[in-house]
Design a protein around this motif. Sequence first.
Motif, PDB file in Angstrom:
ATOM      1  N   ASP A 118       0.826  -1.207   0.000  1.00 49.88           N
ATOM      2  CA  ASP A 118       0.000   0.000   0.000  1.00 49.88           C
ATOM      3  C   ASP A 118       0.864   1.262   0.000  1.00 49.88           C
ATOM      4  OD1 ASP A 118      -2.218  -1.600   0.034  1.00 49.88           O
ATOM      5  OD2 ASP A 118      -2.607  -1.369   2.182  1.00 49.88           O
ATOM      6  N   VAL A 119       1.936   1.267   0.782  1.00 45.72           N
ATOM      7  CA  VAL A 119       2.820   2.430   0.820  1.00 45.72           C
ATOM      8  C   VAL A 119       3.503   2.625  -0.525  1.00 45.72           C
ATOM      9  CG1 VAL A 119       4.925   3.373   1.850  1.00 45.72           C
ATOM     10  CG2 VAL A 119       3.186   2.344   3.309  1.00 45.72           C
ATOM     11  N   GLY A 120       3.940   1.525  -1.144  1.00 40.59           N
ATOM     12  CA  GLY A 120       4.566   1.628  -2.449  1.00 40.59           C
ATOM     13  C   GLY A 120       3.638   2.229  -3.488  1.00 40.59           C
ATOM     14  N   ARG A 121       2.383   1.832  -3.450  1.00 40.74           N
ATOM     15  CA  ARG A 121       1.410   2.387  -4.397  1.00 40.74           C
ATOM     16  C   ARG A 121       1.201   3.883  -4.140  1.00 40.74           C
ATOM     17  NH1 ARG A 121      -2.648   0.356  -2.377  1.00 40.74           N
ATOM     18  NH2 ARG A 121      -3.490   2.273  -1.481  1.00 40.74           N
ATOM     19  N   ARG A 122       1.100   4.261  -2.872  1.00 35.84           N
ATOM     20  CA  ARG A 122       0.913   5.672  -2.545  1.00 35.84           C
ATOM     21  C   ARG A 122       2.129   6.502  -2.961  1.00 35.84           C
ATOM     22  NH1 ARG A 122      -2.493   7.330   2.048  1.00 35.84           N
ATOM     23  NH2 ARG A 122      -4.165   5.809   2.343  1.00 35.84           N
ATOM     24  N   LEU A 123       3.321   5.964  -2.757  1.00 38.16           N
ATOM     25  CA  LEU A 123       4.531   6.686  -3.146  1.00 38.16           C
ATOM     26  C   LEU A 123       4.596   6.886  -4.656  1.00 38.16           C
ATOM     27  CD1 LEU A 123       7.114   5.004  -0.750  1.00 38.16           C
ATOM     28  CD2 LEU A 123       6.486   7.422  -0.749  1.00 38.16           C
ATOM     29  N   ASP A 124       4.251   5.863  -5.404  1.00 38.99           N
ATOM     30  CA  ASP A 124       4.247   5.995  -6.863  1.00 38.99           C
ATOM     31  C   ASP A 124       3.305   7.113  -7.306  1.00 38.99           C
ATOM     32  OD1 ASP A 124       6.062   3.945  -7.135  1.00 38.99           O
ATOM     33  OD2 ASP A 124       4.561   2.411  -7.621  1.00 38.99           O
ATOM     34  N   ALA A 126       2.305   9.662  -5.520  1.00 40.04           N
ATOM     35  CA  ALA A 126       2.811  10.954  -5.068  1.00 40.04           C
ATOM     36  C   ALA A 126       3.926  11.466  -5.972  1.00 40.04           C
ATOM     37  CB  ALA A 126       3.315  10.838  -3.629  1.00 40.04           C
ATOM     38  N   HIS A 127       4.840  10.603  -6.355  1.00 38.68           N
ATOM     39  CA  HIS A 127       5.942  11.044  -7.210  1.00 38.68           C
ATOM     40  C   HIS A 127       5.445  11.418  -8.602  1.00 38.68           C
ATOM     41  CE1 HIS A 127       9.231  10.523  -4.441  1.00 38.68           C
ATOM     42  NE2 HIS A 127       8.871   9.280  -4.168  1.00 38.68           N
ATOM     43  N   ARG A 128       4.460  10.707  -9.106  1.00 40.94           N
ATOM     44  CA  ARG A 128       3.881  11.095 -10.406  1.00 40.94           C
ATOM     45  C   ARG A 128       3.205  12.468 -10.287  1.00 40.94           C
ATOM     46  NH1 ARG A 128       2.161   5.656 -10.594  1.00 40.94           N
ATOM     47  NH2 ARG A 128       0.001   6.271 -10.117  1.00 40.94           N
ATOM     48  N   ALA A 132       4.343  15.936 -12.334  1.00 42.96           N
ATOM     49  CA  ALA A 132       3.389  16.697 -13.143  1.00 42.96           C
ATOM     50  C   ALA A 132       3.171  18.113 -12.611  1.00 42.96           C
ATOM     51  CB  ALA A 132       2.051  15.953 -13.201  1.00 42.96           C
ATOM     52  N   GLU A 133       3.897  18.500 -11.564  1.00 38.87           N
ATOM     53  CA  GLU A 133       3.783  19.816 -10.948  1.00 38.87           C
ATOM     54  C   GLU A 133       2.355  20.127 -10.501  1.00 38.87           C
ATOM     55  OE1 GLU A 133       5.623  22.672 -13.594  1.00 38.87           O
ATOM     56  OE2 GLU A 133       7.608  22.207 -12.774  1.00 38.87           O
ATOM     57  N   ARG A 134       1.715  19.107  -9.925  1.00 35.50           N
ATOM     58  CA  ARG A 134       0.409  19.305  -9.320  1.00 35.50           C
ATOM     59  C   ARG A 134       0.577  19.381  -7.800  1.00 35.50           C
ATOM     60  NH1 ARG A 134      -2.188  14.922  -9.639  1.00 35.50           N
ATOM     61  NH2 ARG A 134      -0.814  13.629 -10.924  1.00 35.50           N
ATOM     62  N   LEU A 135      -0.349  20.065  -7.139  1.00 41.41           N
ATOM     63  CA  LEU A 135      -0.267  20.244  -5.699  1.00 41.41           C
ATOM     64  C   LEU A 135      -0.799  19.017  -4.968  1.00 41.41           C
ATOM     65  CD1 LEU A 135      -1.527  23.937  -5.458  1.00 41.41           C
ATOM     66  CD2 LEU A 135       0.846  23.129  -5.415  1.00 41.41           C
ATOM     67  N   PRO A 136      -0.289  18.751  -3.752  1.00 39.67           N
ATOM     68  CA  PRO A 136      -0.743  17.563  -3.021  1.00 39.67           C
ATOM     69  C   PRO A 136      -2.068  17.782  -2.308  1.00 39.67           C
ATOM     70  CG  PRO A 136       0.858  18.749  -1.718  1.00 39.67           C
ATOM     71  CD  PRO A 136       0.771  19.470  -3.044  1.00 39.67           C
ATOM     72  N   GLN A 137      -2.758  16.698  -2.060  1.00 40.88           N
ATOM     73  CA  GLN A 137      -3.827  16.692  -1.082  1.00 40.88           C
ATOM     74  C   GLN A 137      -3.199  16.488   0.299  1.00 40.88           C
ATOM     75  OE1 GLN A 137      -7.273  17.005  -1.759  1.00 40.88           O
ATOM     76  NE2 GLN A 137      -6.532  17.570  -3.799  1.00 40.88           N
ATOM     77  N   LEU A 138      -3.818  17.029   1.341  1.00 39.27           N
ATOM     78  CA  LEU A 138      -3.298  16.821   2.688  1.00 39.27           C
ATOM     79  C   LEU A 138      -3.198  15.334   3.014  1.00 39.27           C
ATOM     80  CD1 LEU A 138      -5.250  19.574   4.658  1.00 39.27           C
ATOM     81  CD2 LEU A 138      -2.900  19.697   3.819  1.00 39.27           C
ATOM     82  N   ALA A 139      -4.156  14.559   2.539  1.00 40.76           N
ATOM     83  CA  ALA A 139      -4.179  13.125   2.840  1.00 40.76           C
ATOM     84  C   ALA A 139      -3.038  12.369   2.170  1.00 40.76           C
ATOM     85  CB  ALA A 139      -5.514  12.520   2.416  1.00 40.76           C
ATOM     86  N   GLU A 140      -2.340  13.007   1.238  1.00 39.32           N
ATOM     87  CA  GLU A 140      -1.177  12.346   0.648  1.00 39.32           C
ATOM     88  C   GLU A 140      -0.067  12.184   1.676  1.00 39.32           C
ATOM     89  OE1 GLU A 140       0.526  13.603  -3.296  1.00 39.32           O
ATOM     90  OE2 GLU A 140       2.302  14.031  -2.047  1.00 39.32           O
ATOM     91  N   PHE A 141       0.144  13.237   2.501  1.00 40.88           N
ATOM     92  CA  PHE A 141       1.333  13.220   3.355  1.00 40.88           C
ATOM     93  C   PHE A 141       1.062  13.310   4.842  1.00 40.88           C
ATOM     94  CE2 PHE A 141       0.669  17.756   2.349  1.00 40.88           C
ATOM     95  CZ  PHE A 141       0.804  18.357   3.599  1.00 40.88           C
ATOM     96  N   ASP A 142      -0.165  13.516   5.304  1.00 46.67           N
ATOM     97  CA  ASP A 142      -0.349  13.865   6.713  1.00 46.67           C
ATOM     98  C   ASP A 142      -0.179  12.681   7.659  1.00 46.67           C
ATOM     99  OD1 ASP A 142      -2.781  12.475   6.824  1.00 46.67           O
ATOM    100  OD2 ASP A 142      -4.030  14.269   6.865  1.00 46.67           O
ATOM    101  N   ALA A 143      -0.279  12.955   8.973  1.00 46.50           N
ATOM    102  CA  ALA A 143      -0.033  11.929   9.983  1.00 46.50           C
ATOM    103  C   ALA A 143      -1.209  10.989  10.168  1.00 46.50           C
ATOM    104  CB  ALA A 143       0.296  12.589  11.323  1.00 46.50           C
ATOM    105  N   ILE A 144      -2.399  11.436   9.855  1.00 52.51           N
ATOM    106  CA  ILE A 144      -3.592  10.625  10.095  1.00 52.51           C
ATOM    107  C   ILE A 144      -3.874   9.690   8.928  1.00 52.51           C
ATOM    108  CG2 ILE A 144      -6.058  10.679  10.626  1.00 52.51           C
ATOM    109  CD1 ILE A 144      -4.339  11.856  12.838  1.00 52.51           C
TER     110      ILE A 144
END
Length: 422
Positions: A118-124, A126-128, A132-144
């Motif tokens: 699951d982490v590998g899929r999320r990392l892929d 995020a890097h894509r 593409a110079e798109r902004l993140p969602q908070l849920a991409e990187f946050d603690a929760i």
Amino acid sequence: MTALPALGLVDAIAARLAAPDTVPLGSRLLSSNRQHLAYGPPGIVLLHIELAANGLGPWQRAHDWLAAAARQPLTSGPDSHPFYGVPAFAYAMTCAADHLSGSYQRALDAMDEQIAVDVGRRLDTAHRRIDAERLPQLAEFDAIRGLTGYGAYLLRRNPGSSTMRAVLDYCVRLTEPITHLGETLPGWWADTGPSGSPDDRFSGGHANTGMAHGIGCVLALLALAARNGFLTDGHHAALRTILAWLDRWKADGGGAWPYWVTRGELRQGRLGSSGPRRPSWCYGTAGLARAQQLAALALGDASRQIDAENALVAALTDLEQLKATTDNGLCHGFAGLAHTAARTADDAHPSTAGKLRAAIPALLAAVIPPGTVPELMATALIQDENGGPGLLDGAAGIALALLAPSTAAPPRSAWDACLLIA
């Protein structure tokens, strides 16, 4: 105030949460909240694990709560996150397994394999997104819900893994500026409001500073990893980038930090006016002061460390900030402040450790005022519809948060690793 009333409340809460099937609101706990670390059994079990690890309660209670959470299949894949499903259950089980040699290992190994996928899929993804110079969602990187939360688990469970290294690499990349629609923004700038949804009050998005959903948790994870000897390329530079941002946006040039910075504030180069805000773990000075202390310790910066510790002292003794604190919970209440103060004092410079510890009795008294009957308060906390029995806002979290400041001893089970404050 002595610690005895607080410890009495801990005992009363634990007794009323002894068995899953006899807890008020138990049907909701074991259905909609069954897999949730914040509200359900995975969070409640942490209380019984910590008490058992200290010889203050039976391990059977922890076993019973873990069994209640696992009565039906647990969610994994895209619908899970660090506080829900397999990762939340694995986190609670790890806290128990550390003290019960050989227990739960087969189940944990299987869950770790799923978490790595699951982490590998999320990392892929995020890097894509960054490519593409798109902004993140908070849920991409946050603690929760995000990758920092996964990092907290991996640092606890398998810090030397390639997956942990990949999360750290991502955190470093997140601190690099991003050009979006011709404007240079911090790499963690979200194109939404703090809720994660579009918000007219946050036209152009915001940079969230909080420990729960903002760059504060990334700072803490990088700092904790560095302190434990796990570094990646650009690690220290990333720490300094975040610290420089927080230095830039100190409220009124002092030792308090905003919950977020809006696009308008970024363009104007200054914060808008706002009144005192509660200095909580999730948002505000308490969590951010601890994160900056950890970063300073990782960087060997004694001056910054002392500044961070004094900022927390100021927040805990400022009546205006304390008036903005209106509940007792772990996430944003007085118990959480007491726990954060105790954890910060454990690592504090000799010039500030005593001041931090001196602030704790008043916080404990705010949770359980003199004359309070612990048993009655425990019942009221568990039955409260806003808080309930859970970890982040409820009774189990309050009980856990009272232990360290009441005993001057750090947690035995490292239950608070999910908060990224230790």
